[in-house]
Design an enzyme around this catalytic site. Structure first.
Site, mmCIF file in Angstrom:
data_model
loop_
_atom_site.group_PDB
_atom_site.id
_atom_site.type_symbol
_atom_site.label_atom_id
_atom_site.label_comp_id
_atom_site.label_asym_id
_atom_site.label_seq_id
_atom_site.Cartn_x
_atom_site.Cartn_y
_atom_site.Cartn_z
ATOM 1 C CB VAL A 11 38.268 46.549 38.801
ATOM 2 C CG1 VAL A 11 38.283 46.220 37.380
ATOM 3 C CG2 VAL A 11 39.423 47.670 39.083
ATOM 4 C CG ASP A 30 33.746 38.058 44.432
ATOM 5 O OD1 ASP A 30 34.212 38.782 44.308
ATOM 6 O OD2 ASP A 30 34.213 37.386 45.567
ATOM 7 C CD GLU A 151 38.842 50.085 34.037
ATOM 8 O OE1 GLU A 151 38.654 49.078 33.025
ATOM 9 O OE2 GLU A 151 38.702 51.033 33.716
ATOM 10 C CE LYS A 207 46.220 50.307 36.669
ATOM 11 N NZ LYS A 207 45.327 51.579 36.712
ATOM 12 N N GLY A 260 47.616 57.415 48.561
ATOM 13 C CA GLY A 260 47.294 56.164 49.190
ATOM 14 C C GLY A 260 46.150 55.346 48.166
ATOM 15 C CB CYS A 263 45.665 51.621 42.356
ATOM 16 S SG CYS A 263 44.425 50.773 41.861
ATOM 17 C CE LYS A 266 46.927 46.490 43.650
ATOM 18 N NZ LYS A 266 47.251 46.516 42.226
ATOM 19 N NE ARG A 331 41.423 48.041 48.358
ATOM 20 C CZ ARG A 331 40.689 47.398 47.020
ATOM 21 N NH1 ARG A 331 41.492 46.184 46.617
ATOM 22 N NH2 ARG A 331 40.109 47.862 46.509
HETATM 23 N N1 LIG Z 1 40.274 49.699 42.596
HETATM 24 C C1 LIG Z 1 40.519 50.563 41.709
HETATM 25 O O1 LIG Z 1 40.514 51.695 41.801
HETATM 26 C C2 LIG Z 1 41.485 49.744 40.507
HETATM 27 C C3 LIG Z 1 41.511 50.453 39.290
HETATM 28 C C4 LIG Z 1 42.311 49.982 38.323
HETATM 29 C C5 LIG Z 1 42.834 48.673 38.432
HETATM 30 N N2 LIG Z 1 42.812 48.016 39.589
HETATM 31 C C6 LIG Z 1 43.132 46.534 39.539
HETATM 32 O O2 LIG Z 1 42.032 45.758 39.244
HETATM 33 C C7 LIG Z 1 42.386 44.525 40.276
HETATM 34 C C8 LIG Z 1 40.934 44.419 41.176
HETATM 35 O O3 LIG Z 1 41.009 45.418 42.109
HETATM 36 P P1 LIG Z 1 39.683 45.652 43.002
HETATM 37 O O4 LIG Z 1 40.087 46.883 43.764
HETATM 38 O O5 LIG Z 1 38.228 45.552 42.148
HETATM 39 O O6 LIG Z 1 39.834 44.335 43.970
HETATM 40 P P2 LIG Z 1 38.903 43.880 45.086
HETATM 41 O O7 LIG Z 1 39.528 43.328 46.120
HETATM 42 O O8 LIG Z 1 37.746 44.948 45.366
HETATM 43 O O9 LIG Z 1 38.073 42.777 44.358
HETATM 44 C C9 LIG Z 1 38.406 41.544 43.990
HETATM 45 C C10 LIG Z 1 37.323 40.512 44.032
HETATM 46 O O10 LIG Z 1 37.922 39.342 43.471
HETATM 47 C C11 LIG Z 1 37.415 38.288 44.234
HETATM 48 N N3 LIG Z 1 38.132 37.066 43.666
HETATM 49 C C12 LIG Z 1 39.346 36.582 44.206
HETATM 50 N N4 LIG Z 1 39.590 35.450 43.447
HETATM 51 C C13 LIG Z 1 38.511 34.978 42.860
HETATM 52 C C14 LIG Z 1 38.102 33.933 42.117
HETATM 53 N N5 LIG Z 1 39.160 33.108 41.888
HETATM 54 N N6 LIG Z 1 37.080 33.668 41.619
HETATM 55 C C15 LIG Z 1 36.117 34.780 41.802
HETATM 56 N N7 LIG Z 1 36.388 35.904 42.677
HETATM 57 C C16 LIG Z 1 37.492 36.063 43.110
HETATM 58 C C17 LIG Z 1 37.516 38.665 45.485
HETATM 59 O O11 LIG Z 1 36.495 37.889 46.429
HETATM 60 C C18 LIG Z 1 37.096 40.156 45.318
HETATM 61 O O12 LIG Z 1 35.545 40.366 45.682
HETATM 62 C C19 LIG Z 1 43.680 44.762 40.925
HETATM 63 O O13 LIG Z 1 44.626 44.151 40.160
HETATM 64 C C20 LIG Z 1 43.811 46.420 40.850
HETATM 65 O O14 LIG Z 1 45.118 46.694 40.835
HETATM 66 C C21 LIG Z 1 41.884 48.663 40.564
#
Ligand SMILES: NC(=O)c1ccc[n+]([C@@H]2O[C@H](COP(=O)([O-])OP(=O)(O)OC[C@H]3O[C@@H](n4cnc5c(N)ncnc54)[C@H](O)[C@@H]3O)[C@@H](O)[C@H]2O)c1
Length: 433
Positions: A11, A30, A151, A207, A260, A263, A266, A331
């Site tokens: 995201v 990150d 998002e 969401k 699966g 999102c 969980k 995942r």
């Molecule tokens: N993946 C999707 O399709 C999607 C779609 C909509 C919403 N979301 C939501 O968005 C959020 C992120 O999902 P994602 O799939 O991008 O996760 P992800 O695991 O791919 O990325 C999260 C990143 O955050 C970093 N991080 C954690 N703590 C940090 C900090 N304190 N400072 C800096 N970086 C830090 C991690 O190292 C990791 O790289 C989740 O809540 C998810 O539910 C995901």
């Protein structure tokens, strides 16, 4: 405007690159140094169509950068997005908010001047209040508004989803923050993307309710698929027949191995847990979760039945491992439970996936990976399509017939018409047909 993305995953990276493409100055932060080093060296750590090019263009234009230094990045920012992970907490299924809280504290220490802090991560109702409290406690002088902006992008189509969203949800009661957020999304607003402004808790729930509804829709058609198999009906025609009704719509009505991904599993679980915290149960969503859990192993039984009741010492070739095509995300992929169940029954599992094999190695044991569908099909007792990558949509069955041991195709995504496969001498098993 100067924007910071805290968290550069699926995201954070996509949103950051798209915001930069709108003309904002964006830094994606990150805490994983290797990730930021790779990005600074021009490598993109995830597979998402179009993302590499979008990042390259915006880095070259000087609008997009990557850093591990949250403090310095946030100090100059107008808007800080929290896009860190919110996985299921081990043991109880609640959303694990540790990364959110940690990010909120770090941001609080770093902000200077009026800053809008936005939760883009999917977070349970009330998390915005927690974030606000943490910021005030950590830095009582911080001039901050906390906004919820969930998002809705889908992996595999993330860039077009972000740039052409069905809606933008902004949860805030601060007019000042709303004005800033409207500026952030101005290019989309000009494209007439609807903006829904509501109370923060409502935005947070939108969401979860959205994801739970979609998960329920998938489970619904999967249950109807099971009935189709019993009564001799075709679920694809049923889906088409009901999907043409505008009140229902044709999306998310594809029967398959169950949902699966990072999102739905969980988020449905976290929503159930939220309700339990408020002493109520969400019966429909609980049923959705339970049905989906059962379904994945049921798909393994389908494969076993197609192999004359046993896969012991048989070679099963799995086509597709990721939870959906066009991503490398493993995942909660249905393939994980299906493969585990097949291995429990003694199968020798070989697998091929166009983008997910590197990631899959971290999740699966004792799987042999191949270089192509044809490579893993050699000597196989069954071919199983688990993910509907385009690469699997035009397989050469006459060639496959000569290299497999037993010509059996279990098509868990209904990619093929039965006749097409049986005419080539294969036995065909689909879902709900
Ligand atoms: N993946 C999707 O399709 C999607 C779609 C909509 C919403 N979301 C939501 O968005 C959020 C992120 O999902 P994602 O799939 O991008 O996760 P992800 O695991 O791919 O990325 C999260 C990143 O955050 C970093 N991080 C954690 N703590 C940090 C900090 N304190 N400072 C800096 N970086 C830090 C991690 O190292 C990791 O790289 C989740 O809540 C998810 O539910 C995901």
């Amino acid at each position: 405007m100067r924007l910071v993305m805290v968290g550069s995953g699926y995201v954070g990276l996509v949103s950051g690159a798209c915001f930069a493409d709108f003309g904002h100055d964006v830094i994606c932060v990150d805490k994983i140094t290797e990730k930021i080093d790779a990005l600074n060296a021009g490598k993109v750590p995830i597979f998402e169509p179009g993302l590499r090019e979008l990042i390259q263009t915006n880095v070259a234009a000087g609008r997009l950068g990557f850093s591990t230094d949250l403090t310095q990045s946030v100090a100059d920012a107008d808007v800080v997005f929290i896009a860190v992970g919110t996985p299921s907490r081990r043991g109880d299924g609640h959303a694990d908010l540790a990364y959110i809280y940690m990010a909120a504290e770090e941001i609080a220490r770093a902000v200077s001047g009026y800053t809008v802090v936005v939760t883009k991560s999917t977070v349970p109702v009330g998390t915005g209040d927690d974030v606000e409290r943490i910021i005030q406690k950590t830095n009582p002088r911080a001039d901050v508004d906390v906004v919820s902006n969930p998002e809705f992008l889908r992996e595999g189509a993330a860039i077009s989803d972000f740039k052409r969203p069905d809606r933008i949800v902004l949860g805030t009661d601060s007019e000042r923050a709303e004005e800033v957020m409207r500026m952030v999304y101005r290019p989309l607003y000009l494209n007439e993307a609807p903006i829904l402004v509501c109370e923060r808790r409502t935005a947070e729930l939108i969401k979860y309710a959205g994801n739970a509804f979609l998960a329920m829709k998938i489970s619904f058609i999967n249950e109807i698929a099971d009935l189709c198999e019993k009564v001799g009906a075709d679920v694809q025609k049923v889906a088409k027949g009901i999907g043409l009704d505008k009140r229902i719509g044709d999306k998310f009505l594809h029967a398959g191995p169950g949902y699966g991904g990072s999102c739905f599993p969980k988020d449905t679980l976290a929503l159930v847990k939220t309700a339990q915290d408020y002493e109520m149960s969400l019966d429909i969503i609980e049923a959705t979760v339970a049905f989906n859990d059962k379904r994945k192993r049921a798909m393994a039984r389908k494969v076993i039945a197609a192999c004359a009741g046993s896969v012991r010492d048989k070679k099963v070739a799995i086509l597709g491992l990721t939870f959906k095509p066009n991503t490398d995300d493993m995942r909660e992929a249905p393939s994980l439970s299906i493969i585990q169940a097949l291995q429990d029954h003694g199968a020798d599992v070989h697998a091929y996936d166009p983008a997910g094999m590197e990631s899959a190695r971290g999740y699966l044991e004792a799987v042999t990976y191949g270089e192509s569908p044809y490579n893993i099909a050699e000597g196989a007792d069954a071919l199983v399509i688990v993910t509907e990558w385009d690469e699997f949509r035009a397989l050469d069955f006459s060639l496959l017939k000569n290299i497999v041991r037993a010509p059996v195709l279990v098509d868990l995504r209904n990619v093929y018409a039965e006749a097409e496969v049986t005419n080539a001498g294969f036995r065909y098993v689909g879902v709900g047909r």
